[in-house]
Design a protein around this motif. Structure first.
Motif, mmCIF file in Angstrom:
data_model
loop_
_atom_site.group_PDB
_atom_site.id
_atom_site.type_symbol
_atom_site.label_atom_id
_atom_site.label_comp_id
_atom_site.label_asym_id
_atom_site.label_seq_id
_atom_site.Cartn_x
_atom_site.Cartn_y
_atom_site.Cartn_z
ATOM 1 N N PHE A 188 127.899 29.482 55.334
ATOM 2 C CA PHE A 188 128.968 28.630 55.979
ATOM 3 C C PHE A 188 129.388 27.221 56.277
ATOM 4 C CE2 PHE A 188 126.187 31.507 58.441
ATOM 5 C CZ PHE A 188 126.818 32.220 58.639
ATOM 6 N N ASN A 189 130.904 27.501 56.249
ATOM 7 C CA ASN A 189 131.509 26.158 55.605
ATOM 8 C C ASN A 189 132.880 26.098 56.904
ATOM 9 O OD1 ASN A 189 131.014 25.820 53.308
ATOM 10 N ND2 ASN A 189 132.297 26.730 52.293
ATOM 11 N N PHE A 228 125.997 20.018 57.090
ATOM 12 C CA PHE A 228 125.131 20.559 57.688
ATOM 13 C C PHE A 228 125.988 20.538 59.440
ATOM 14 C CE2 PHE A 228 122.799 17.352 55.573
ATOM 15 C CZ PHE A 228 121.482 17.884 55.662
ATOM 16 N N ALA A 229 126.889 20.453 59.825
ATOM 17 C CA ALA A 229 127.510 20.679 60.711
ATOM 18 C C ALA A 229 128.327 22.396 60.883
ATOM 19 C CB ALA A 229 128.501 20.214 61.446
ATOM 20 N N ALA A 230 128.208 23.249 59.546
ATOM 21 C CA ALA A 230 128.073 24.047 59.896
ATOM 22 C C ALA A 230 127.552 25.074 59.933
ATOM 23 C CB ALA A 230 128.998 24.697 58.485
ATOM 24 N N MET A 231 125.918 24.652 59.620
ATOM 25 C CA MET A 231 124.521 25.221 60.541
ATOM 26 C C MET A 231 124.342 25.165 61.872
ATOM 27 S SD MET A 231 122.860 25.600 57.627
ATOM 28 C CE MET A 231 122.508 23.613 57.324
ATOM 29 N N SER A 232 125.330 25.004 62.412
ATOM 30 C CA SER A 232 125.273 23.732 64.147
ATOM 31 C C SER A 232 126.848 24.510 64.626
ATOM 32 C CB SER A 232 125.069 22.493 64.545
ATOM 33 O OG SER A 232 123.622 22.229 63.992
ATOM 34 N N ALA A 279 139.438 23.595 63.697
ATOM 35 C CA ALA A 279 138.338 23.680 63.269
ATOM 36 C C ALA A 279 137.827 24.892 62.801
ATOM 37 C CB ALA A 279 137.202 22.461 63.114
ATOM 38 N N VAL A 280 138.330 25.953 61.358
ATOM 39 C CA VAL A 280 137.140 27.369 61.458
ATOM 40 C C VAL A 280 136.259 27.801 60.906
ATOM 41 C CG1 VAL A 280 138.484 29.490 60.832
ATOM 42 C CG2 VAL A 280 139.546 27.820 61.634
ATOM 43 N N LEU A 281 135.307 28.011 61.472
ATOM 44 C CA LEU A 281 133.954 28.668 60.441
ATOM 45 C C LEU A 281 134.154 30.023 59.735
ATOM 46 C CD1 LEU A 281 131.231 28.167 60.202
ATOM 47 C CD2 LEU A 281 131.391 29.968 62.424
#
Length: 511
Positions: free
Chosen positions: A368-369, A418-422, A463-465
């Motif tokens: 995930f980004n 890291f943030a993309a996983m939270s 911000a888009v995942l």
């Protein structure tokens, strides 16, 4: 005269020497330090400067208040920035460290110089907050500390008359033992896909910042990737036990460990971690090994140094004292490795002298980004013309092949992995980043590869995942990745949005 005694390193029956080993260790350490300080020159101000994403002044006040005083804060987190922490101070420390590191690379170093470099870099690590919370930062602190005691007090020549203390060489071996074994144990205990041999079927795609060859590694035959897992365990769980063996065992262990690090360097962008890990592994090799690889002029200079060698009792006594200190401080890290609740990348003392290490105890199976996007339109939603902010290393465009970044480290990219996983709530500084993008803040923009709104700030930023997957090379569309939009990670905000302003004011980021 050149080598009047005719010394030949590595002759059978002769005790091993480490003059060339010291030379190589210190040169590579200088390179790693130079990279670390270069990153600091470029990124400290936007990251922790007075107007940074996580201002250092606020952090030091909070730590001092929590511990009772600034003095107590200094004892717990030693740093020159307790005395002076303006943007000028950040850049001054980074530039001094960078210049001194280049002097080390050039071959001129002594104990006080390495001590200064060590303290300056530790000052950055201890106040770098989220941005410097990685295992290789404390690993560099520990490696740099040991290197101080390889050098004479004053003599800065590449081959001084003082021989390297063998006890310090042994401490470097103890360091690589803990680094490798800790990493192997955390994997074996941490994730079933390491134990069943499938971890590398996911790792190259989901690792923090892929490199130019990561996609090639990802599409290797599954049996080859399984062999890679077993080689990983050979290097991390097998080889470390041989770093204390006699010469042939040490050399084989060193070759396995260094080869393993080189493969990791080729397969991704893990900052300077693997370059740094090679340094203590070099202590497995003695001068007889290096004499076969290095230019003859260096070998002759080392032999001449042996001819004129003079033992220094204070240097040897200091090395013995350091060995005792490291032995005592090693108790907790050693017990941690033996514990089923093993933690990784943790320091057990304020100076980061002896730490515990480990990497990729678990491997994600999806990538995930988070992509920051802005629009100049008056509307939001997917009908607006959104333009992405391109990272320096993380994937954004499906058509772009991952660049080579390491050993340089773009800190924003790492934290966003890291943030993309939270959630954004767990990384509140991302709202501060949105605010700065809405103002075309020059320092914040410098953390990205470019500015999609060079003339006028965007009206909205979000911000888009996305979920990313590698596409096999040679596909008709010329894609490197496919991506699927999951949803908003941070909703679209304008510069006047009261929700954003209220949050930033409560955090002290906006007055």
């Amino acid at each position: 005269m050149d080598n009047p005694s005719g010394i030949v390193f590595g002759t059978p029956g002769s005790p091993p020497t480490y003059w060339l080993t010291r030379f190589v260790i210190l040169r590579l350490l200088g390179i790693v330090y130079a990279v670390g300080f270069l990153v600091a020159i470029n990124e400290l101000v936007p990251l922790i400067g007075a107007n940074g994403l996580l201002p250092i002044g606020t952090y030091l006040k909070e730590v001092g208040a929590a511990l009772g005083s600034s003095g107590a804060g200094f004892v717990r987190l030693p740093s020159v920035f307790w005395i002076w922490h303006t943007d000028t101070a950040l850049l001054t420390v980074a530039w001094i460290g960078f210049v001194l590191s280049l002097v080390v690379v050039a071959g001129y170093v002594n104990a006080p110089m390495l001590g200064i470099i060590w303290f300056l870099y530790m000052s950055i690590v201890h106040t770098g907050q989220d941005w410097y919370g990685y295992g290789w930062e404390i690993q560099l602190n520990e490696t740099g500390f040991l290197a101080i005691f390889l050098c004479p007090l004053l003599d800065m020549r590449p081959f001084p008359k003082r021989p390297p203390p063998k006890t310090i060489i042994v401490l470097f071996r103890w360091l690589i033992f803990r680094i490798m074994l800790g990493s192997g144990l955390i994997k074996f205990r941490g994730d079933a896909i390491w134990r069943n041999g499938t971890a590398l079927s996911y790792h190259f795609e989901t690792q923090p910042i892929p490199g130019p060859f990561s996609r090639w590694f990802h599409f290797l035959p599954r049996n080859v990737l399984k062999i890679g897992v077993w080689f990983n365990f050979l290097a991390e769980l097998g080889a470390p036990w041989f770093v204390f063996w006699p010469r042939i065992g040490r050399h084989i262990a060193g070759v396995v460990i260094v080869l393993f690090q080189v493969v990791i360097i080729l397969s991704g962008n893990l900052s300077f971690l693997n370059w740094l890990t090679i340094i203590p592994a070099l202590a497995c090799f003695d001068d007889g090994f290096w004499a076969r690889l290095l230019p003859r002029i260096l070998v002759r200079k080392a032999a001449n140094a042996v001819d004129h060698a003079e033992e220094s009792k204070p240097m040897l006594t200091t090395a013995q004292a350091v060995t005792i200190v490291v032995a005592l401080l090693s108790i907790q890290p050693a017990l941690n490795m033996l514990s089923p609740g093993q933690v990784m990348n943790s320091s057990f003392d304020p100076l980061d002298l002896v730490n515990t290490y480990g990497a990729f105890g678990s491997v994600g199976q999806e990538r995930f980004n988070v992509v920051f996007e802005g629009t100049a339109d008056d509307t939001t939603g997917n009908h607006a013309a959104w333009k992405p902010y391109i990272y320096k290393g993380l994937p954004v465009s499906p058509y772009e092949r991952p660049p080579q970044i390491a050993p340089y480290q773009p800190h924003l990219d790492w934290q966003m992995w890291f943030a993309a996983m939270s959630s954004a709530e767990q990384y509140p500084w991302t709202y501060n980043l949105v605010w700065k993008l809405l103002h075309n803040d020059r320092e914040a923009i410098s953390l990205f590869a470019g500015n999609p709104f060079p003339g006028k700030p965007p009206r909205f930023v979000r911000a888009v995942l996305y979920r990313y997957q590698f596409v096999e090379p040679g596909n008709a569309q010329g894609l490197c990745w496919t991506r699927q939009q999951i949803g908003d990670w941070i909703p679209a905000f304008s510069v006047n949005d009261p929700r954003l302003l209220e949050f930033l004011k409560s955090a002290g980021w906006v007055k």
